[in-house]
Design a protein around this motif. Sequence first.
Motif, PDB file in Angstrom:
ATOM      1  N   ARG A  91       0.828  -1.205   0.000  1.00  0.00           N
ATOM      2  CA  ARG A  91       0.000   0.000   0.000  1.00  0.00           C
ATOM      3  C   ARG A  91       0.866   1.260   0.000  1.00  0.00           C
ATOM      4  O   ARG A  91       0.570   2.231  -0.707  1.00  0.00           O
ATOM      5  N   ILE A  92       1.927   1.242   0.793  1.00  0.00           N
ATOM      6  CA  ILE A  92       2.823   2.397   0.844  1.00  0.00           C
ATOM      7  C   ILE A  92       3.492   2.608  -0.496  1.00  0.00           C
ATOM      8  O   ILE A  92       3.614   3.742  -0.980  1.00  0.00           O
ATOM      9  N   TRP A  93       3.919   1.515  -1.136  1.00  0.00           N
ATOM     10  CA  TRP A  93       4.592   1.662  -2.420  1.00  0.00           C
ATOM     11  C   TRP A  93       3.626   2.148  -3.498  1.00  0.00           C
ATOM     12  O   TRP A  93       4.001   2.945  -4.364  1.00  0.00           O
ATOM     13  N   ASP A  94       2.403   1.690  -3.459  1.00  0.00           N
ATOM     14  CA  ASP A  94       1.396   2.159  -4.410  1.00  0.00           C
ATOM     15  C   ASP A  94       1.242   3.668  -4.296  1.00  0.00           C
ATOM     16  O   ASP A  94       1.224   4.398  -5.298  1.00  0.00           O
ATOM     17  N   GLN A  95       1.141   4.150  -3.070  1.00  0.00           N
ATOM     18  CA  GLN A  95       0.998   5.591  -2.872  1.00  0.00           C
ATOM     19  C   GLN A  95       2.247   6.344  -3.326  1.00  0.00           C
ATOM     20  O   GLN A  95       2.157   7.418  -3.934  1.00  0.00           O
ATOM     21  N   SER A  96       3.426   5.781  -3.073  1.00  0.00           N
ATOM     22  CA  SER A  96       4.676   6.424  -3.492  1.00  0.00           C
ATOM     23  C   SER A  96       4.741   6.554  -5.005  1.00  0.00           C
ATOM     24  O   SER A  96       5.151   7.600  -5.536  1.00  0.00           O
ATOM     25  N   GLU A  97       4.348   5.500  -5.719  1.00  0.00           N
ATOM     26  CA  GLU A  97       4.386   5.551  -7.179  1.00  0.00           C
ATOM     27  C   GLU A  97       3.409   6.595  -7.726  1.00  0.00           C
ATOM     28  O   GLU A  97       3.737   7.335  -8.660  1.00  0.00           O
ATOM     29  N   ARG A  98       2.215   6.652  -7.158  1.00  0.00           N
ATOM     30  CA  ARG A  98       1.247   7.644  -7.625  1.00  0.00           C
ATOM     31  C   ARG A  98       1.735   9.059  -7.323  1.00  0.00           C
ATOM     32  O   ARG A  98       1.556   9.973  -8.136  1.00  0.00           O
ATOM     33  N   CYS A  99       2.340   9.233  -6.160  1.00  0.00           N
ATOM     34  CA  CYS A  99       2.882  10.541  -5.794  1.00  0.00           C
ATOM     35  C   CYS A  99       3.992  10.944  -6.764  1.00  0.00           C
ATOM     36  O   CYS A  99       4.066  12.104  -7.191  1.00  0.00           O
ATOM     37  N   ALA A 100       4.858   9.994  -7.122  1.00  0.00           N
ATOM     38  CA  ALA A 100       5.954  10.273  -8.048  1.00  0.00           C
ATOM     39  C   ALA A 100       5.421  10.686  -9.415  1.00  0.00           C
ATOM     40  O   ALA A 100       5.931  11.626 -10.046  1.00  0.00           O
ATOM     41  N   VAL A 101       4.395  10.001  -9.880  1.00  0.00           N
ATOM     42  CA  VAL A 101       3.801  10.330 -11.180  1.00  0.00           C
ATOM     43  C   VAL A 101       3.169  11.721 -11.135  1.00  0.00           C
ATOM     44  O   VAL A 101       3.323  12.521 -12.062  1.00  0.00           O
ATOM     45  N   ALA A 102       2.458  12.023 -10.060  1.00  0.00           N
ATOM     46  CA  ALA A 102       1.855  13.353  -9.920  1.00  0.00           C
ATOM     47  C   ALA A 102       2.934  14.434  -9.895  1.00  0.00           C
ATOM     48  O   ALA A 102       2.803  15.482 -10.537  1.00  0.00           O
ATOM     49  N   ASN A 103       4.012  14.192  -9.167  1.00  0.00           N
ATOM     50  CA  ASN A 103       5.126  15.139  -9.128  1.00  0.00           C
ATOM     51  C   ASN A 103       5.676  15.404 -10.528  1.00  0.00           C
ATOM     52  O   ASN A 103       5.924  16.541 -10.919  1.00  0.00           O
ATOM     53  N   ARG A 104       5.883  14.329 -11.264  1.00  0.00           N
ATOM     54  CA  ARG A 104       6.445  14.461 -12.608  1.00  0.00           C
ATOM     55  C   ARG A 104       5.494  15.240 -13.526  1.00  0.00           C
ATOM     56  O   ARG A 104       5.926  16.082 -14.321  1.00  0.00           O
ATOM     57  N   MET A 105       4.203  14.980 -13.417  1.00  0.00           N
ATOM     58  CA  MET A 105       3.224  15.633 -14.282  1.00  0.00           C
ATOM     59  C   MET A 105       3.139  17.135 -14.017  1.00  0.00           C
ATOM     60  O   MET A 105       2.907  17.931 -14.938  1.00  0.00           O
ATOM     61  N   LEU A 106       3.314  17.539 -12.758  1.00  0.00           N
ATOM     62  CA  LEU A 106       3.103  18.935 -12.373  1.00  0.00           C
ATOM     63  C   LEU A 106       4.398  19.729 -12.248  1.00  0.00           C
ATOM     64  O   LEU A 106       4.360  20.944 -12.024  1.00  0.00           O
ATOM     65  N   ALA A 107       5.554  19.064 -12.382  1.00  0.00           N
ATOM     66  CA  ALA A 107       6.841  19.704 -12.086  1.00  0.00           C
ATOM     67  C   ALA A 107       7.145  20.887 -13.000  1.00  0.00           C
ATOM     68  O   ALA A 107       7.530  21.968 -12.528  1.00  0.00           O
ATOM     69  N   GLU A 108       6.995  20.702 -14.295  1.00  0.00           N
ATOM     70  CA  GLU A 108       7.406  21.760 -15.225  1.00  0.00           C
ATOM     71  C   GLU A 108       6.592  23.030 -15.033  1.00  0.00           C
ATOM     72  O   GLU A 108       7.093  24.133 -15.265  1.00  0.00           O
ATOM     73  N   ASP A 109       5.329  22.899 -14.614  1.00  0.00           N
ATOM     74  CA  ASP A 109       4.504  24.089 -14.363  1.00  0.00           C
ATOM     75  C   ASP A 109       5.095  24.949 -13.255  1.00  0.00           C
ATOM     76  O   ASP A 109       4.832  26.154 -13.196  1.00  0.00           O
ATOM     77  N   MET A 110       5.888  24.326 -12.373  1.00  0.00           N
ATOM     78  CA  MET A 110       6.484  25.054 -11.258  1.00  0.00           C
ATOM     79  C   MET A 110       7.971  25.308 -11.465  1.00  0.00           C
ATOM     80  O   MET A 110       8.664  25.743 -10.552  1.00  0.00           O
ATOM     81  N   GLY A 111       8.459  25.020 -12.673  1.00  0.00           N
ATOM     82  CA  GLY A 111       9.869  25.249 -12.952  1.00  0.00           C
ATOM     83  C   GLY A 111      10.791  24.287 -12.238  1.00  0.00           C
ATOM     84  O   GLY A 111      11.943  24.625 -11.932  1.00  0.00           O
ATOM     85  N   ILE A 112      10.318  23.069 -11.988  1.00  0.00           N
ATOM     86  CA  ILE A 112      11.076  22.061 -11.252  1.00  0.00           C
ATOM     87  C   ILE A 112      11.495  20.951 -12.210  1.00  0.00           C
ATOM     88  O   ILE A 112      10.742  20.581 -13.116  1.00  0.00           O
ATOM     89  N   ASP A 113      12.706  20.434 -12.018  1.00  0.00           N
ATOM     90  CA  ASP A 113      13.191  19.339 -12.843  1.00  0.00           C
ATOM     91  C   ASP A 113      12.287  18.118 -12.667  1.00  0.00           C
ATOM     92  O   ASP A 113      12.113  17.633 -11.547  1.00  0.00           O
ATOM     93  N   PRO A 114      11.684  17.605 -13.757  1.00  0.00           N
ATOM     94  CA  PRO A 114      10.723  16.497 -13.630  1.00  0.00           C
ATOM     95  C   PRO A 114      11.324  15.231 -13.022  1.00  0.00           C
ATOM     96  O   PRO A 114      10.653  14.536 -12.265  1.00  0.00           O
ATOM     97  N   PHE A 115      12.588  14.943 -13.343  1.00  0.00           N
ATOM     98  CA  PHE A 115      13.160  13.726 -12.789  1.00  0.00           C
ATOM     99  C   PHE A 115      13.405  13.850 -11.289  1.00  0.00           C
ATOM    100  O   PHE A 115      13.151  12.914 -10.527  1.00  0.00           O
ATOM    101  N   GLU A 116      13.887  14.996 -10.840  1.00  0.00           N
ATOM    102  CA  GLU A 116      14.079  15.190  -9.406  1.00  0.00           C
ATOM    103  C   GLU A 116      12.735  15.130  -8.681  1.00  0.00           C
ATOM    104  O   GLU A 116      12.637  14.586  -7.579  1.00  0.00           O
TER     105      GLU A 116
END
Length: 355
Positions: free
Chosen positions: A191-216
């Motif tokens: 369950r924790i890993w499922d949430q981590s993966e979804r969080c990582a995907v959300a971070n990547r999707m929204l990163a460029e809008d905030m001027g953040i490196d998508p991979f980081e």
Amino acid sequence: MYQWVKRIFSASEPARDAPGQVQASQPAPAVAVSAAPVGSAAQLSFEQRDGVNGSYFNWLFDNADVTGLDTTPHENQVLDALTAILASQQSGAALVRRLPGLLPQLLQSLRSDNFSGAQLSRTISNDVVLVAAVIRMANTSFKGSGTTISSVEHAVMLIGQEGLRHLLTSVAFRPIIDLNSGQYTRLLAPRIWDQSERCAVANRMLAEDMGIDPFEAFLAGLVQNVGLIVTLRIMDQMSRDDKELGSEMFCARLVRDARILTCSIGREWNFPESVVTAIGEQAGMRKGVTVSPLGRLLTQSDYLSKVRLLVDNERLDKDDPVLFKGLSPRAMACYRELDAIADDAVAPPAAAPAP
């Protein structure tokens, strides 16, 4: 470890200097926010985040019987053991499994713009977990087309380099779940890993809008709970086959200290300081304290991924307007896309049971 992964992902980029070491027992300090980027994270209220976090941990521990503001003696034993690890000279990274030997070879192959799909397919075919992950990802991308992808080589060409890079990074950090481990690892780790993966995907999707490196951003979401997964072993070792863990105060202290452990592990792996800082900021977040751009993004993506999981598991009402108050249209679009992550995500690989 980060420099090794980053060099392979970005052959044309110069390597960064490893960040300096700091005391592992202290959360990463908050940093001043720079000029406002193009986009911004949602202004989620404390009540919103607290309510969702409470529902998340009730679901995570699957234990509605543990209530009250005080921690139990059993919970104190677990917290004391975690505190002892943070205060010791023990390597946090030593508590986490190493990267499988096949992944460096695969990531190295992805450095070239002219990568060989046939060669990658042959290499991937040697690992049953990677085969399942690649084929599942390809079929998810083409869901509804009436086409089923069953060939690894076909899947590799459809996913492409960037998709494979993020997929392999997820596999690289995905924990092995020992089927013979205790009840907390068996129940909580997937369950924790499922949430981590979804969080990582959300971070990547929204990163460029905030001027953040998508991979980081992706990396921060993916590894933020590494310390928590490590702590499950402590809980298993002290378990008496009953559900005595999960009170509100226990969860609050557990998550705080587990994130400090994650920061320690991240520094040992030479993750960029922005990633370590963003994770540490989640451990000591207080009203009025400035938070880094990546820290704000991580807070929002952590919230979105938890809401998505809880709605999917019927622990929250999808029509509750309070859940989505303050979220931008872009964040809402990201939330809706997280619904598909469950089909694409691969469950953490299980260690073979002992004969």
